[in-house]
Scaffold this active site. Sequence first.
Site: not given
Length: 215
Positions: A89, A167
Amino acid sequence: MILLTGFEPFGGDSNNPSWAAVLEAQEILRTEGHGVEALELPCVFGESATVLRDAVARLHPELVVCVGLAGGRDRLSLERVAINCDDARIPDNAGNRPIDEPVVPEGPAAYFSTLPVKAALRALQIAGIRAEVSQTAGTYVCNHVFYALMHELAGTAAPRPRGGFIHVPYDEAQIPEGSAAPGMSTRDMGRGIAVVVRTALETPVDAKLSAGAIH
């Protein structure tokens, strides 16, 4: 030997809590007598995977845990699956922005983590550290590294090293005043990574408990 990796800052941030958390975990685990090496990866498609593969070849670790930032999440995410897709992105730190490209040409569609993610989730909950099993590591450099790691480990001889990806949220200290973004202390992130490492070393077969998602 245990290999832990975090990332350099990216996207305009001045620091990346994944690296600070890895250093915290390294200190905890070394104090307990474990052999641990920490490696900061570049946030760059291709280069990050090369640096990681070189470290695996050099160190011959029995366990590899890679860590990255998922800003906006409020807990440690034990990633279940890496997919063979780069779809950025935003550009990486070298300006690369691959779209719908494979991490490994002709590689399988996906790899599952070989960490005992369910047992680790339970251990984290017992330790009072917010955690979840995540069904997606995204399609940015974190997933790129996760997939490259599992592809590399899949090609090694038995006994095959175990590996996976975690994460972490923003560090509480880096959240601007007045922001509603969730965070966690570096200390708790490091403690959580250490819990996952211990669980992986002690758990040959994962626990069977519900940690799925409806959507």
